[in-house]
Design an enzyme around this catalytic site. Structure first.
Site, PDB file in Angstrom:
ATOM      1  N   HIS A  10       8.272  -9.177  -5.705  1.00  0.00           N
ATOM      2  CA  HIS A  10       7.260  -9.484  -6.634  1.00  0.00           C
ATOM      3  C   HIS A  10       7.012 -10.856  -6.518  1.00  0.00           C
ATOM      4  O   HIS A  10       5.905 -11.593  -6.272  1.00  0.00           O
ATOM      5  CB  HIS A  10       7.122  -8.867  -7.994  1.00  0.00           C
ATOM      6  CG  HIS A  10       6.962  -7.523  -8.087  1.00  0.00           C
ATOM      7  ND1 HIS A  10       7.436  -6.769  -9.186  1.00  0.00           N
ATOM      8  CD2 HIS A  10       6.380  -6.328  -6.999  1.00  0.00           C
ATOM      9  CE1 HIS A  10       6.831  -5.546  -9.054  1.00  0.00           C
ATOM     10  NE2 HIS A  10       6.272  -5.467  -7.661  1.00  0.00           N
ATOM     11  N   CYS A  29       0.892  -1.126  -0.021  1.00  0.00           N
ATOM     12  CA  CYS A  29      -0.008   0.153   0.032  1.00  0.00           C
ATOM     13  C   CYS A  29       0.934   1.219  -0.061  1.00  0.00           C
ATOM     14  O   CYS A  29       0.675   2.248   0.672  1.00  0.00           O
ATOM     15  CB  CYS A  29      -0.941  -0.039   1.275  1.00  0.00           C
ATOM     16  SG  CYS A  29      -1.960  -1.540   1.289  1.00  0.00           S
ATOM     17  N   ARG A  52      -1.835   4.258  -4.619  1.00  0.00           N
ATOM     18  CA  ARG A  52      -2.901   5.285  -4.693  1.00  0.00           C
ATOM     19  C   ARG A  52      -3.671   5.465  -6.219  1.00  0.00           C
ATOM     20  O   ARG A  52      -4.796   5.730  -6.379  1.00  0.00           O
ATOM     21  CB  ARG A  52      -2.238   6.850  -4.334  1.00  0.00           C
ATOM     22  CG  ARG A  52      -1.863   6.938  -3.152  1.00  0.00           C
ATOM     23  CD  ARG A  52      -2.580   7.368  -1.926  1.00  0.00           C
ATOM     24  NE  ARG A  52      -2.049   6.950  -0.718  1.00  0.00           N
ATOM     25  CZ  ARG A  52      -2.441   5.627  -0.020  1.00  0.00           C
ATOM     26  NH1 ARG A  52      -3.716   5.053  -0.396  1.00  0.00           N
ATOM     27  NH2 ARG A  52      -2.018   5.313   0.874  1.00  0.00           N
ATOM     28  N   LYS A 107       5.120  -3.941 -12.135  1.00  0.00           N
ATOM     29  CA  LYS A 107       6.093  -4.468 -13.138  1.00  0.00           C
ATOM     30  C   LYS A 107       7.646  -4.464 -12.232  1.00  0.00           C
ATOM     31  O   LYS A 107       7.528  -3.739 -11.152  1.00  0.00           O
ATOM     32  CB  LYS A 107       6.257  -3.779 -14.298  1.00  0.00           C
ATOM     33  CG  LYS A 107       6.137  -2.009 -14.012  1.00  0.00           C
ATOM     34  CD  LYS A 107       7.387  -1.355 -13.709  1.00  0.00           C
ATOM     35  CE  LYS A 107       7.087  -0.071 -13.582  1.00  0.00           C
ATOM     36  NZ  LYS A 107       8.115   0.808 -12.839  1.00  0.00           N
ATOM     37  N   ASP A 150      13.412   0.677 -14.842  1.00  0.00           N
ATOM     38  CA  ASP A 150      12.349   1.614 -14.248  1.00  0.00           C
ATOM     39  C   ASP A 150      11.368   2.214 -15.318  1.00  0.00           C
ATOM     40  O   ASP A 150      10.130   2.342 -15.044  1.00  0.00           O
ATOM     41  CB  ASP A 150      12.916   2.740 -13.804  1.00  0.00           C
ATOM     42  CG  ASP A 150      12.167   3.503 -12.875  1.00  0.00           C
ATOM     43  OD1 ASP A 150      11.240   3.152 -12.164  1.00  0.00           O
ATOM     44  OD2 ASP A 150      12.384   4.776 -13.080  1.00  0.00           O
TER      45      ASP A 150
HETATM   46  N1  LIG Z   1       5.472   4.884  -7.360  1.00  0.00           N
HETATM   47  C1  LIG Z   1       5.216   4.975  -8.588  1.00  0.00           C
HETATM   48  O1  LIG Z   1       4.980   6.270  -9.101  1.00  0.00           O
HETATM   49  C2  LIG Z   1       5.066   3.761  -9.559  1.00  0.00           C
HETATM   50  C3  LIG Z   1       4.591   3.885 -10.809  1.00  0.00           C
HETATM   51  C4  LIG Z   1       4.517   2.800 -11.558  1.00  0.00           C
HETATM   52  C5  LIG Z   1       4.683   1.680 -11.040  1.00  0.00           C
HETATM   53  N2  LIG Z   1       5.209   1.281  -9.709  1.00  0.00           N
HETATM   54  C6  LIG Z   1       5.676   0.296  -9.513  1.00  0.00           C
HETATM   55  O2  LIG Z   1       4.797  -0.014  -8.161  1.00  0.00           O
HETATM   56  C7  LIG Z   1       5.619  -1.030  -7.257  1.00  0.00           C
HETATM   57  C8  LIG Z   1       5.386  -0.433  -5.929  1.00  0.00           C
HETATM   58  O3  LIG Z   1       6.051   0.761  -6.034  1.00  0.00           O
HETATM   59  P1  LIG Z   1       5.854   2.067  -4.890  1.00  0.00           P
HETATM   60  O4  LIG Z   1       6.440   3.196  -5.426  1.00  0.00           O
HETATM   61  O5  LIG Z   1       4.592   1.869  -4.605  1.00  0.00           O
HETATM   62  O6  LIG Z   1       6.637   1.347  -3.688  1.00  0.00           O
HETATM   63  P2  LIG Z   1       6.677   1.663  -2.170  1.00  0.00           P
HETATM   64  O7  LIG Z   1       7.682   1.570  -1.524  1.00  0.00           O
HETATM   65  O8  LIG Z   1       5.895   3.173  -1.988  1.00  0.00           O
HETATM   66  O9  LIG Z   1       5.417   0.810  -1.623  1.00  0.00           O
HETATM   67  C9  LIG Z   1       5.494  -0.665  -1.463  1.00  0.00           C
HETATM   68  C10 LIG Z   1       4.863  -1.186  -0.349  1.00  0.00           C
HETATM   69  O10 LIG Z   1       4.934  -2.652  -0.142  1.00  0.00           O
HETATM   70  C11 LIG Z   1       4.991  -2.922   1.112  1.00  0.00           C
HETATM   71  N3  LIG Z   1       5.761  -4.010   1.082  1.00  0.00           N
HETATM   72  C12 LIG Z   1       6.859  -4.591   0.731  1.00  0.00           C
HETATM   73  N4  LIG Z   1       6.990  -5.908   0.903  1.00  0.00           N
HETATM   74  C13 LIG Z   1       5.930  -6.476   1.137  1.00  0.00           C
HETATM   75  C14 LIG Z   1       5.441  -7.741   1.496  1.00  0.00           C
HETATM   76  N5  LIG Z   1       6.236  -8.916   1.331  1.00  0.00           N
HETATM   77  N6  LIG Z   1       4.356  -7.880   2.102  1.00  0.00           N
HETATM   78  C15 LIG Z   1       3.720  -7.003   2.257  1.00  0.00           C
HETATM   79  N7  LIG Z   1       3.785  -5.751   2.023  1.00  0.00           N
HETATM   80  C16 LIG Z   1       4.969  -5.373   1.576  1.00  0.00           C
HETATM   81  C17 LIG Z   1       5.923  -1.688   1.760  1.00  0.00           C
HETATM   82  O11 LIG Z   1       5.760  -1.709   3.010  1.00  0.00           O
HETATM   83  C18 LIG Z   1       5.365  -0.602   0.939  1.00  0.00           C
HETATM   84  O12 LIG Z   1       4.329   0.037   1.815  1.00  0.00           O
HETATM   85  C19 LIG Z   1       6.924  -1.254  -7.890  1.00  0.00           C
HETATM   86  O13 LIG Z   1       7.035  -2.336  -8.691  1.00  0.00           O
HETATM   87  C20 LIG Z   1       7.097   0.025  -8.741  1.00  0.00           C
HETATM   88  O14 LIG Z   1       8.072  -0.277  -9.873  1.00  0.00           O
HETATM   89  C21 LIG Z   1       5.470   2.727  -8.839  1.00  0.00           C
END
Ligand SMILES: NC(=O)c1ccc[n+]([C@@H]2O[C@H](COP(=O)([O-])OP(=O)(O)OC[C@H]3O[C@@H](n4cnc5c(N)ncnc54)[C@H](O)[C@@H]3O)[C@@H](O)[C@H]2O)c1
Length: 351
Positions: free
Chosen positions: A69, A8, A13, A87, A167
């Site tokens: 993942h 989350c 979001r 991804k 990325d």
């Molecule tokens: N942030 C962006 O703008 C964005 C945009 C597109 C894609 N993504 C992709 O989304 C994914 C997440 O990115 P993010 O920026 O939201 O990361 P983030 O670090 O903000 O959020 C990831 C969350 O996962 C939780 N988490 C980690 N391991 C866990 C587990 N084993 N069990 C339960 N919860 C766990 C963490 O506590 C964290 O809150 C990545 O693969 C990233 O490439 C991110």
């Protein structure tokens, strides 16, 4: 279909904003290692174990960071759930292939980001390409260039651990495969010019870190159907006028918006005088995600493959690995997988 979120953080979001209005997905529960973040979603908070044990939730959205993942997807498949994952689907092609085999053996589906090719902009481009609007596709150019996210991101190190190919390249590669079909071979080179970066903002401002993988990549993409494309992905470039993505056809050039989002305007040029026809594909979703999740739910109902299929995600991951292999060997490297072009969406994004 009731779906549970695992992870989350920041991207969740984007999913919540879109899927709260979905008529096919009902967000049922949220789990995160940090329960505060799960609570902030406004959904019922559960542990990962509780979510996986809940028989009323057949679908998991894996929104954890890349390194988690595979582990989260494997656990969800073993609990009998279909999986949507951010991804990359796993850190290596071999690991992703194991997950795909596990899903297939259990009659479950994995679908994965990037799904931005399902948005109005790339679907319109696909329609124009398929209708022969720019003739036979000769090639393409893809460009994502930035000086680096350390100027604005409070925790930019994980972006430099992934590097520009994993990325951002993933969006361009998936978009190009959805438009032009599978890749057959890749040549590439990479370098790092500024390895030490200083965080400019947030609580860690002033802290330095090292870029873990090269920061400037140039690839030559050879598609099985014939088109040749160049792709520059860089965290070393201070301003450029290069368009994000252009397709070159025998009767015109189609300029596409940045393929990391669902929407944007297309430009069609037929001559060298700078005159472009603007094509508005509609769609105003903004910064959201979820079209691929809805298509996965429909795919399960309709007993077909999702458009953002495991096959497509594996081919994208294969392409990223092949770029790395080609840069290391200095030779043109063959891909190890292939993927069919996903079917077009009859109806584009809800706005
Ligand atoms: N942030 C962006 O703008 C964005 C945009 C597109 C894609 N993504 C992709 O989304 C994914 C997440 O990115 P993010 O920026 O939201 O990361 P983030 O670090 O903000 O959020 C990831 C969350 O996962 C939780 N988490 C980690 N391991 C866990 C587990 N084993 N069990 C339960 N919860 C766990 C963490 O506590 C964290 O809150 C990545 O693969 C990233 O490439 C991110």
């Amino acid at each position: 279909v009731r779906a549970g979120l695992i992870g989350c953080g920041s991207v969740s979001r984007w999913y919540l904003d879109y899927l709260r209005g979905s008529d096919v997905v009902e967000l049922a529960a949220a789990a995160d290692r940090d329960p505060e973040l799960a609570r902030a979603t406004g959904l019922p908070v559960v542990s990962v174990e509780e979510l996986l044990a809940d028989g009323s939730v057949p679908l998991v959205l894996n929104l954890t960071p890349a390194a988690a993942h595979a582990e989260v997807t494997r656990a969800a498949l073993e609990a009998g759930k279909h999986v949507w994952t951010e991804k990359p689907v796993a850190m290596t092609l071999a690991e992703a292939q194991e997950l795909a085999a596990l899903a297939e053996g259990r009659g479950l589906k994995i679908a994965a980001a990037s799904d931005t090719f399902l948005g109005a902009a790339l679907q319109k481009a696909r329609e124009l390409v398929d209708a022969g609007e720019i003739g036979e596709i000769v090639g393409a150019s893809a460009s994502f260039t930035t000086a680096g996210s350390e100027a604005w991101h409070p925790n930019p190190d994980h972006l430099f651990a992934a590097g520009p190919i994993y990325d951002e390249g993933v969006y361009f590669l998936t978009a190009l495969v959805s438009l032009l079909g599978p890749l057959r071979s890749i040549s590439a080179a990479s370098r790092t010019v500024r390895p030490t970066r200083t965080i400019a903002t947030g609580p860690r401002a002033g802290e330095t870190f090292e870029a873990a993988v090269p920061t400037h990549w140039v690839s030559l993409l050879d598609f099985a159907a014939g088109p040749l494309a160049t792709m520059t992905m860089s965290f070393e470039v201070l301003g450029t006028t290069s368009p994000a993505l252009e397709l070159y056809g025998t009767t015109g050039t189609l300029r596409l918006p940045f393929p990391g989002y669902y929407d944007g305007t297309l430009l069609l040029g037929r001559r060298h005088d700078g005159e472009w026809q603007t094509i508005d594909p509609g769609g105003e979703l903004g910064l959201v995600r979820g079209l691929g999740v809805e298509d996965l739910v429909r795919a399960v109902e309709e007993r077909r493959e999702p458009r953002a299929s495991a096959e497509l995600a594996l081919h994208g991951l294969d392409a990223m690995e092949t770029i790395g292999r080609a840069a290391r060997s200095g030779r043109r490297e063959e891909l190890r997988t292939t993927a069919a072009r996903p079917a077009r969406l009859a109806q584009t994004s809800r706005s």
